[in-house]
Design a protein around this motif. Structure first.
Motif, short mmCIF file in Angstrom:
data_model
loop_
_atom_site.label_atom_id
_atom_site.label_comp_id
_atom_site.label_asym_id
_atom_site.label_seq_id
_atom_site.Cartn_x
_atom_site.Cartn_y
_atom_site.Cartn_z
N GLY A 119 4.19 2.02 -3.81
CA GLY A 119 3.15 3.09 -3.26
C GLY A 119 3.46 4.60 -2.71
O GLY A 119 4.70 4.74 -2.81
N PRO A 120 2.60 5.33 -2.25
CA PRO A 120 2.84 6.41 -1.95
C PRO A 120 3.86 6.42 -0.41
O PRO A 120 3.95 5.44 0.10
CB PRO A 120 1.57 7.21 -1.85
N VAL A 121 4.49 7.69 -0.29
CA VAL A 121 5.57 7.78 0.82
C VAL A 121 4.65 8.69 1.69
O VAL A 121 4.51 9.89 1.45
CB VAL A 121 6.79 8.16 0.64
N VAL A 122 4.02 8.37 2.64
CA VAL A 122 3.36 9.08 3.90
C VAL A 122 4.03 9.48 5.23
O VAL A 122 4.63 8.59 5.57
CB VAL A 122 1.97 8.76 4.17
N ARG B 12 0.98 -1.09 -0.11
CA ARG B 12 0.10 -0.02 -0.07
C ARG B 12 0.76 1.33 0.10
O ARG B 12 0.19 2.34 -0.18
CB ARG B 12 -0.76 -0.14 1.30
N GLY B 13 2.04 1.26 0.41
CA GLY B 13 2.88 2.41 0.33
C GLY B 13 3.84 2.25 1.56
O GLY B 13 4.04 1.00 2.29
N VAL B 14 4.53 3.30 1.61
CA VAL B 14 5.56 3.59 2.81
C VAL B 14 4.97 4.40 3.97
O VAL B 14 4.39 5.72 3.43
CB VAL B 14 6.82 3.80 2.57
N PRO C 234 12.38 -0.14 -0.26
CA PRO C 234 11.55 -0.14 -1.61
C PRO C 234 10.11 0.48 -1.42
O PRO C 234 9.39 -0.02 -0.42
CB PRO C 234 11.61 -1.47 -1.90
N ALA C 235 9.62 1.22 -2.38
CA ALA C 235 8.26 1.92 -2.22
C ALA C 235 7.47 1.42 -3.45
O ALA C 235 7.69 1.83 -4.67
CB ALA C 235 8.24 3.48 -2.14
#
Length: 248
Positions: free
Chosen positions: A107-110, A36-38, A104-105
């Protein structure tokens, strides 16, 4: 819900620990989730050495179970050699750069930060850091008020080493927002640690911000995945999970 209860919860051992500098506090815990992301999870504690990332591990576990890879950076704080300004801020910059380079991402980085960690998340957004968005939970967004009101036993003035002229470099209420990602503020109306007025005033000042105010919610419930506040926090983080928001 007391702070110590969070420390007593059973949590996963980090899947990886990354070192980004020689100081013992310059480490990042990584919990592998799904795709889903980081989420970069920045803990609070009035920037003081006695509060570390351990109390946010239940939140990190919950986010990993929801499919995120969670990176929890530690950083030098007031009481550590080099903590406060500028060391704390240098560490946040270095830790985020290390995460973006080494984790590694897909998806989005939030960035999600709580209390003083919320302030540091906002500060990173003001510096123009390349992230998909920020979720600031009960953020100390007004360092000037933190100083004036003596919050955290004088933590604000300690952060700048007694030099109020440095507030122009660290007070997110005074700094322009330079991030193109989403910004969501979440704050409990019954917060007795960080007044909800901080988030109200910050949202009024920054048109990029959306405020989610939760009635009958205190300070630590925002980082407790067992609390009634958690669905709102999870939803705020989930708002950033859109492919077009990837900014690596």
């Amino acid at each position: 819900m007391p702070y110590n209860e969070l420390l007593s919860r059973h949590v996963r051992t980090p899947d990886r620990v990354i070192r980004y500098g020689p100081h013992p506090e310059q480490v990042i815990d990584v919990l592998k989730g799904g795709e889903r992301g980081v989420v970069i999870l920045v803990h609070g504690g009035f920037w003081r050495a006695e509060y570390d990332r351990l109390h946010t591990r239940p939140m990190a576990d919950a986010l990993a179970a929801d499919g995120y890879t969670v990176c929890s950076p530690e950083y030098r704080r007031i009481g550590h050699e080099g903590g406060g300004y500028p060391g704390t801020f240098d560490d946040i910059t270095a830790a985020f750069a290390t995460i973006l380079a080494e984790v590694p991402a897909r998806g989005p980085v939030v960035v999600a930060g709580h209390s003083a960690g919320g302030h540091l998340a906002l500060w990173h957004g003001c510096s123009g850091g390349k992230i998909s968005g920020v979720v600031a939970l009960a953020a100390l967004s007004d360092v000037g008020r933190t100083v004036a009101d003596g919050l955290g036993g004088g933590a604000g003035i300690a952060l700048v080493g007694g030099r109020t002229g440095l507030l122009r470099h660290v007070d997110t209420m005074r700094l322009p927002w330079r991030n193109e990602g989403r910004l969501v503020l979440v704050h409990g109306a019954k917060d007795r640690v960080v007044p909800v007025e901080m988030s109200r005033h910050y949202a009024a000042r920054n048109p990029a911000a959306r405020l989610v105010e939760l009635p009958d919610v205190g300070h630590f419930k925002l980082i407790d995945p067992l609390s009634r506040a958690w669905p709102a926090v999870s939803a705020a983080i989930g708002e950033h999970v859109r492919p077009e928001r990837i900014s690596l």
